[in-house]
Write an enzyme that holds these catalytic residues in place. Structure first.
Site, PDB file in Angstrom:
ATOM      1  N   VAL A  20      23.220  14.886   8.447  1.00 33.27           N
ATOM      2  CA  VAL A  20      22.844  16.374   8.592  1.00 33.27           C
ATOM      3  C   VAL A  20      23.388  16.874  10.039  1.00 33.27           C
ATOM      4  O   VAL A  20      23.911  17.928   9.911  1.00 33.27           O
ATOM      5  CB  VAL A  20      21.295  16.885   8.310  1.00 33.27           C
ATOM      6  CG1 VAL A  20      21.555  18.168   8.327  1.00 33.27           C
ATOM      7  CG2 VAL A  20      20.929  15.868   7.114  1.00 33.27           C
ATOM      8  N   LYS A 102      11.433  16.960   5.548  1.00 30.66           N
ATOM      9  CA  LYS A 102      10.738  17.237   4.575  1.00 30.66           C
ATOM     10  C   LYS A 102       9.487  16.654   4.730  1.00 30.66           C
ATOM     11  O   LYS A 102       8.182  17.239   4.432  1.00 30.66           O
ATOM     12  CB  LYS A 102      11.431  17.171   3.103  1.00 30.66           C
ATOM     13  CG  LYS A 102      12.105  15.864   2.894  1.00 30.66           C
ATOM     14  CD  LYS A 102      13.667  15.857   3.201  1.00 30.66           C
ATOM     15  CE  LYS A 102      14.204  14.593   3.378  1.00 30.66           C
ATOM     16  NZ  LYS A 102      15.077  14.291   2.565  1.00 30.66           N
ATOM     17  N   GLY A 184      25.654   8.775   1.647  1.00 23.73           N
ATOM     18  CA  GLY A 184      24.825   9.700   2.465  1.00 23.73           C
ATOM     19  C   GLY A 184      23.698  10.480   1.847  1.00 23.73           C
ATOM     20  O   GLY A 184      23.030  11.347   2.457  1.00 23.73           O
ATOM     21  N   GLU A 187      17.442   8.368   1.602  1.00 22.94           N
ATOM     22  CA  GLU A 187      16.813   8.027   2.848  1.00 22.94           C
ATOM     23  C   GLU A 187      17.146   7.078   3.551  1.00 22.94           C
ATOM     24  O   GLU A 187      17.629   5.859   2.856  1.00 22.94           O
ATOM     25  CB  GLU A 187      15.109   8.377   2.809  1.00 22.94           C
ATOM     26  CG  GLU A 187      14.874   9.610   1.942  1.00 22.94           C
ATOM     27  CD  GLU A 187      15.244  10.718   2.613  1.00 22.94           C
ATOM     28  OE1 GLU A 187      14.797  10.820   4.070  1.00 22.94           O
ATOM     29  OE2 GLU A 187      16.005  11.905   2.467  1.00 22.94           O
ATOM     30  N   ASP A 198       9.740  11.162  -1.585  1.00 21.14           N
ATOM     31  CA  ASP A 198      10.642  12.202  -1.037  1.00 21.14           C
ATOM     32  C   ASP A 198      10.282  13.384  -1.946  1.00 21.14           C
ATOM     33  O   ASP A 198      10.221  14.719  -1.396  1.00 21.14           O
ATOM     34  CB  ASP A 198      12.059  11.760  -0.954  1.00 21.14           C
ATOM     35  CG  ASP A 198      13.038  12.993  -0.555  1.00 21.14           C
ATOM     36  OD1 ASP A 198      12.900  13.120   0.741  1.00 21.14           O
ATOM     37  OD2 ASP A 198      13.717  13.431  -1.388  1.00 21.14           O
ATOM     38  N   LYS A 202       8.557  17.272  -0.858  1.00 22.84           N
ATOM     39  CA  LYS A 202       9.310  18.540  -1.064  1.00 22.84           C
ATOM     40  C   LYS A 202       8.516  19.347  -1.998  1.00 22.84           C
ATOM     41  O   LYS A 202       8.381  20.561  -1.706  1.00 22.84           O
ATOM     42  CB  LYS A 202      10.686  18.162  -1.819  1.00 22.84           C
ATOM     43  CG  LYS A 202      11.637  17.768  -0.932  1.00 22.84           C
ATOM     44  CD  LYS A 202      12.969  17.340  -1.638  1.00 22.84           C
ATOM     45  CE  LYS A 202      13.967  16.554  -0.569  1.00 22.84           C
ATOM     46  NZ  LYS A 202      15.076  15.848  -1.411  1.00 22.84           N
TER      47      LYS A 202
HETATM   48  N1  HSE Z   1      17.280  11.584   0.045  1.00 26.00           N
HETATM   49  C1  HSE Z   1      17.341  12.943  -0.310  1.00 26.00           C
HETATM   50  C2  HSE Z   1      17.694  13.224  -1.714  1.00 26.00           C
HETATM   51  C3  HSE Z   1      18.124  13.694   0.570  1.00 26.00           C
HETATM   52  O1  HSE Z   1      18.236  11.976  -2.294  1.00 26.00           O
HETATM   53  O2  HSE Z   1      17.375  14.259  -2.348  1.00 26.00           O
HETATM   54  C4  HSE Z   1      18.070  15.388   0.745  1.00 26.00           C
HETATM   55  O3  HSE Z   1      16.735  15.580   0.715  1.00 26.00           O
END
Ligand code: HSE
Length: 422
Positions: A20, A102, A184, A187, A198, A202
């Site tokens: 990022v 996040k 990319g 995580e 994750d 969020k």
């Molecule tokens: N690892 C996260 C995803 C990256 O795959 O959504 C974006 O937040």
């Protein structure tokens, strides 16, 4: 009010130069009209080769946090505790902050709210959920919570990418995950994606912006895609469904909110069925407007950097979240008082507590792998872990939430059918 004048130059101190951070560096170079420049980048590992001039980098946090010329701190590092230290010091030092962390935001939401109240600095994090989709600002500014009936969303790009690659392009799980890492999306610790952490992180703060709910991620029922089996995909195909990791929230008749992140069968007609690969999607149902669908890239360098850029740009007009649903409305509360229709596949009946089901509608026990479809009190998922253990796979049916009133009607109907009642 922010301490930034409308025409004042934004001088950025950036923490992190990974997927990022580097994306933001490049994107900023292509948007000179923003009048924002990166003065310093703080990194952890000075030995690593970087695609930017060496003098830009430092390993000293203080060099950024104590520099009075730096008026914006952008924090896009990987570890959540150092991220929280950086963010809180920056806010205390009178700097506006933009973050993509996040996990940190989900875990420290209460402290972050207090810091914002005390120091009155903007803290923006649009890129932290659904990357390129401006979901936070929409929830914050557009939807009144009395009218916000429900949200269904795909908020993790990597798991959606893996499911697409496995079930449509026939890659195996490992190959699909490696690809997600190479691109990319994943995580640094990919189990955060795969096991649903994750997504629930969020969902935690999206629930705050949607309904004023403040909960720890650990208090929201969730799992990831780790238990989904090839056989489940076969059943989905037979029924013309897709399997997606869906974050869902719905305001119930009792005024409380049902919320969870679980794998779900999605019908071909639903907008979420169009969401493939690393894309994310959010379906919002609200009074009068009916359904609206937001769609865009949910992971990757430029899509995430674009949201960070948009936050930096919003600082020019002193934008900050007001947390309207929390402070200006009566916040909603989470509830477990509802039922869910589930599909469960398993190796042996002994792993499934049949007594927990209100009723079972279908069962198939011919093959090695068995499955059933039935209705469970949602609270039973919190009470024990049988549905995540012993290779058992639980997937919600489409439209899975059944409210208390409906369940009584449905039960009565089945008793009538059985000839027990007239
Ligand atoms: N690892 C996260 C995803 C990256 O795959 O959504 C974006 O937040």
């Amino acid at each position: 009010m922010s301490n930034m004048e409308t025409h004042k130059k934004l001088t950025i101190g950036l923490f992190g130069f990974g997927v990022v951070g580097e994306g933001l560096y490049k994107v900023l170079h292509q948007t000179p009209s923003l009048n924002a420049n990166i003065k310093k980048v703080c990194i952890k590992n000075p030995g690593k080769k970087r695609n930017a001039p060496a003098e830009l980098f430092t390993t000293s946090r203080e060099e950024i946090l104590s520099d009075p010329e730096i008026n914006v701190v952008v924090e896009v590092i990987n570890e959540s505790e150092p991220a929280f230290e950086i963010v809180s010091t920056a806010i205390k030092n009178g700097k506006a902050v933009v973050s993509a962390s996040k996990k940190m935001i989900a875990e420290h939401l209460t402290e972050i709210l207090d810091l914002q109240k005390t120091y009155e600095q903007p803290f923006l994090y649009e890129s932290a959920a659904c990357a390129s989709i401006p979901v936070i600002r929409n929830l914050e500014e557009y939807y009144d919570n009395d009218l916000l009936h429900s949200m269904r969303a795909i908020v993790n790009g990597s798991t959606n990418f893996i499911l697409t690659k496995m079930f449509e392009d026939k890659l195996d799980f490992k190959q699909a995950l490696i690809l997600a890492q190479q691109l990319g999306f994943a995580e640094v610790d990919p189990s955060l994606d795969v096991e649903g952490y994750d997504a629930v992180n969020k969902w935690t703060f999206l629930l705050t912006h949607a309904y004023g709910i403040i909960e720890k991620p650990s208090n929201i029922v969730f799992t990831g895609i780790q238990n989904i089996q090839a056989g489940d995909a076969g059943v989905a195909k037979e029924k013309n469904f897709q399997i997606k990791l869906v974050a869902q929230a719905k305001k119930l008749n009792n005024g409380k909110v049902a919320a969870f992140v679980l794998p779900q069968f999605v019908t071909a007609e639903e907008p979420l069925s169009f969401v493939k690969n690393e894309f994310n999607g959010v379906v919002i149902e609200s009074g009068f407007a009916d359904k609206q669908f937001f769609y865009g890239k949910g992971a990757g360098s430029f899509p995430t950097a674009s949201a960070v850029l948009s936050d930096i740009s919003a600082l020019r007009y002193h934008y900050r979240y007001e947390y309207k649903k929390l402070y200006h409305h009566t916040p909603n509360k989470l509830t477990d008082e509802f039922f869910i229709r589930v599909y469960v596949s398993f190796d042996d009946w002994k792993y499934v507590p049949r007594d927990k089901f209100e009723w079972i509608e279908e069962w198939h026990a011919e093959q090695d792998r068995k499955y059933l479809i039935g209705v469970l009190p949602f609270s039973s998922l919190r009470e024990s872990n049988w549905w995540r253990e012993n290779n058992t796979s639980l997937i919600l049916s489409p439209d899975p939430i059944i409210e208390d009133i409906e369940i009584r009607k449905l039960k009565k109907m089945s008793l009538e059918l059985a000839g027990i009642l007239d």
